[in-house]
Design a protein around this motif. Structure first.
Motif, PDB file in Angstrom:
ATOM      1  N   THR A 127     -25.976  76.896 -20.967  1.00  0.00           N
ATOM      2  CA  THR A 127     -26.953  77.471 -20.048  1.00  0.00           C
ATOM      3  C   THR A 127     -28.395  77.143 -20.406  1.00  0.00           C
ATOM      4  N   GLY A 128     -28.635  76.677 -21.631  1.00  0.00           N
ATOM      5  CA  GLY A 128     -29.995  76.365 -22.055  1.00  0.00           C
ATOM      6  C   GLY A 128     -30.791  77.570 -22.488  1.00  0.00           C
ATOM      7  N   THR A 129     -30.252  78.779 -22.285  1.00  0.00           N
ATOM      8  CA  THR A 129     -30.967  80.019 -22.591  1.00  0.00           C
ATOM      9  C   THR A 129     -30.370  80.676 -23.834  1.00  0.00           C
ATOM     10  N   PRO A 130     -31.185  80.971 -24.840  1.00  0.00           N
ATOM     11  CA  PRO A 130     -30.661  81.667 -26.015  1.00  0.00           C
ATOM     12  C   PRO A 130     -30.090  83.035 -25.646  1.00  0.00           C
ATOM     13  N   ILE A 187     -26.714  74.229 -17.152  1.00  0.00           N
ATOM     14  CA  ILE A 187     -27.792  73.269 -16.948  1.00  0.00           C
ATOM     15  C   ILE A 187     -27.286  71.850 -16.760  1.00  0.00           C
ATOM     16  N   HIS A 188     -26.020  71.609 -17.061  1.00  0.00           N
ATOM     17  CA  HIS A 188     -25.457  70.266 -16.913  1.00  0.00           C
ATOM     18  C   HIS A 188     -24.854  70.046 -15.534  1.00  0.00           C
ATOM     19  N   THR A 189     -24.479  71.124 -14.859  1.00  0.00           N
ATOM     20  CA  THR A 189     -23.879  71.015 -13.526  1.00  0.00           C
ATOM     21  C   THR A 189     -24.759  71.596 -12.430  1.00  0.00           C
ATOM     22  N   LEU A 190     -25.807  72.355 -12.823  1.00  0.00           N
ATOM     23  CA  LEU A 190     -26.687  73.053 -11.875  1.00  0.00           C
ATOM     24  C   LEU A 190     -25.898  74.002 -10.975  1.00  0.00           C
ATOM     25  N   ALA A 191     -24.880  74.625 -11.561  1.00  0.00           N
ATOM     26  CA  ALA A 191     -24.078  75.628 -10.864  1.00  0.00           C
ATOM     27  C   ALA A 191     -23.962  76.860 -11.761  1.00  0.00           C
ATOM     28  N   TRP A 192     -23.625  78.001 -11.159  1.00  0.00           N
ATOM     29  CA  TRP A 192     -23.462  79.215 -11.950  1.00  0.00           C
ATOM     30  C   TRP A 192     -22.326  79.024 -12.949  1.00  0.00           C
ATOM     31  N   GLY A 201     -20.023  90.454 -15.714  1.00  0.00           N
ATOM     32  CA  GLY A 201     -19.322  91.329 -14.780  1.00  0.00           C
ATOM     33  C   GLY A 201     -19.794  91.219 -13.352  1.00  0.00           C
ATOM     34  N   ILE A 202     -20.274  90.033 -12.961  1.00  0.00           N
ATOM     35  CA  ILE A 202     -20.740  89.848 -11.590  1.00  0.00           C
ATOM     36  C   ILE A 202     -20.040  88.649 -10.954  1.00  0.00           C
ATOM     37  N   MET A 203     -20.154  88.567  -9.629  1.00  0.00           N
ATOM     38  CA  MET A 203     -19.593  87.465  -8.868  1.00  0.00           C
ATOM     39  C   MET A 203     -20.710  86.531  -8.417  1.00  0.00           C
ATOM     40  N   PRO A 204     -20.397  85.257  -8.146  1.00  0.00           N
ATOM     41  CA  PRO A 204     -21.436  84.340  -7.646  1.00  0.00           C
ATOM     42  C   PRO A 204     -22.125  84.849  -6.386  1.00  0.00           C
TER      43      PRO A 204
END
Length: 508
Positions: A127-130, A187-192, A201-204
């Motif tokens: 995700t690129g985020t710590p 960050i590699h696919t630009l998708a959730w 615990g969430i949906m797209p």
């Protein structure tokens, strides 16, 4: 597009104020306005904002700037926003929660647990985020575990900019830059990211639509038209996060050119063409565009450390300015007489991303005076930034050039100490508006007013260069590994001290 429409308005929604700037395509500033708002801290660890107050600051700033330059000259508007914000919306798109900001640390325990799990580093790399309390991903875990009824009632989880854009355009979207700082997007696919969403615990369907940072929303709402004075057909560029846009705003947009900013906090970021994270997860990776990313790290403690020191060591001495204190400290040789300061007064982020760091002076003796305390504080901030630089280099990033900005850079002690600690020349760009200018430039590219954001390198020339002093650079090279090891050495003590400070029981 009519010839007179030659200005793009950049809207930079910061932590304590929204700044609105208007630029021509040649980089000249035409108008500016700023409107502030509070950062609420209702209980320790919570750092929240009222989204309605920020929306009104946006409207007021745009109204003022447009009134000054004339509506007929506006080619479009483009956005920058503080990263890592989170707000829960109901089915009508209105807030059920305040805006939870990057500075909110309520999720520290959840972050530590996730970091210690087997998936923490893998999530960071994807995700690129710590995995840190600032991350919206970790904040979602906190809401799910601590406010389950509220969590269940939220229809959509958005960021501050997304909520403002919904009011201004009717569309609920999130750009790839803000999403890359959420801990929820691969960050590699630009998708959730499926695993991150599952843990949270969430949906797209509970997240806004992902769009490019140069995505243009072609219509303003009636509300926005009335509030700003702009015509309904004014193009709105989604924009990006303030960190990546700050690089663009100082001309540090080409690969290998780093931006070092030190204001209240600090950061070191470099533009790259492909996303990457170092093997140990010491740096973040956030999008500027789909083919331009920034890798680096932010630190919590910049000029705020000196503000604290000044308040404590000048008690009863009215009229002594920060500049005078720095002048005194500048007479002290590098190394502050064998005194080190760990500047973690507000905890710390990069490169370890832990939640329990605390400040300390190490090596203090009776012979040390306030000029040593001040010098050690400045050096501590600089040494922390060198640890970020090391993590960037571990990610395979070559820092060919460093540009430094921020209010503290007006004093020679800050400028020279940074150059010495980095053992590298540091360029000081000509004055500009940082993230707001970056938002305007991104908007210009999206609207076809400039060929590429690469023009930023020419629009923001370096005004002066600070050269490192070899003998001082050697001192900092010797101190750096000691400074680095002290973090780990003091960690057990800091865990206990933090619990005592919070009146929490010790754990077995």
């Amino acid at each position: 597009m009519a010839p007179q429409q030659d200005i793009v308005v950049g809207i930079d929604m910061g932590t304590t104020a929204t700044k609105v700037v208007a630029y021509r395509a040649d980089g000249s500033l035409v108008a500016t306005a700023s409107n502030g708002y509070p950062l609420d801290e209702p209980v320790p660890g919570h750092a929240e904002q009222d989204p309605a107050k920020i929306l009104e600051a946006v409207y007021a700033g745009v109204r003022e700037v447009v009134g000054e330059i004339g509506v007929e000259r506006v080619a479009g508007i483009s956005f920058s926003s503080a990263m890592h914000s989170l707000v829960g919306l109901d089915a009508a798109g209105e807030p059920l929660t305040p805006v939870v900001t990057w500075a909110d640390t309520r999720a520290a325990e959840e972050a530590e647990r996730l970091r210690d799990s087997g998936s923490g580093l893998a999530l960071h790399r994807r995700t690129g985020t710590p995995v840190h309390p600032m991350s919206p991903f970790v904040k979602l875990v906190w809401f799910r575990e601590n406010e389950p009824e509220l969590f269940a009632s939220v229809a959509t989880w958005a960021d501050l900019k997304g909520w403002v854009l919904r009011h201004m355009t009717g569309a609920l979207v999130v750009d790839h830059s803000i999403a890359s700082a959420s801990g929820l997007m691969n960050i590699h696919t630009l998708a959730w990211d499926a695993e991150a969403l599952d843990i949270a615990g969430i949906m797209p369907e509970q997240l806004p639509e992902l769009v490019r940072t140069r995505h243009v929303l072609p219509q303003l709402t009636d509300e926005a038209v009335a509030a700003t004075g702009l015509p309904a057909e004014t193009p709105v560029v989604a924009g990006a996060g303030d960190g990546p846009l700050a690089n663009l705003g100082v001309g540090a947009v080409r690969p290998g050119v780093a931006a070092c900013s030190v204001g209240t906090s600090g950061a070191l970021r470099v533009a790259v063409e492909k996303p990457a994270v170092d093997p140990l997860g010491g740096v973040f990776c956030y999008a500027l565009t789909e083919d331009r990313w920034v890798i680096g790290g932010a630190i919590n403690n910049g000029g705020v450390v000196l503000d604290w020191v000044r308040g404590e060591v000048t008690a009863g001495e009215a009229g002594l300015s920060t500049a005078q204190l720095l002048d005194e400290a500048y007479t002290v040789p590098a190394g502050a007489g064998g005194l080190l300061m760990l500047p973690y007064l507000l905890g710390e982020r990069a490169p370890r991303w832990g939640g329990v760091a605390r400040g300390a002076y190490v090596g203090l003796t009776r012979s040390h005076r306030r000029q040593h305390l001040v010098r050690a504080a400045v050096e501590g901030v600089a040494l922390q930034l060198t640890l970020v630089k090391q993590s960037m280099e571990a990610a395979g990033i070559d820092l060919a050039e460093i540009r430094a900005t921020g209010g503290v850079m007006k004093h020679v002690l800050w400028r020279q100490t940074l150059a010495n600690a980095f053992d590298s020349e540091i360029g000081m760009p000509q004055g500009q508006e940082g993230s707001g200018f970056g938002a305007a430039l991104l908007g210009m590219e999206a609207l076809g007013l400039i060929d590429s954001i690469d023009v930023a390198a020419e629009l923001v020339p370096v005004e002066s260069v600070v050269t490192p002093r070899e003998e001082d650079a050697e001192v900092y090279a010797e101190l750096r590994p000691i400074f680095d090891r002290l973090y780990t050495a003091l960690l057990p003590a800091n865990v206990t001290l933090q619990r005592i400070g919070q009146n929490l029981p010790l754990r077995n």
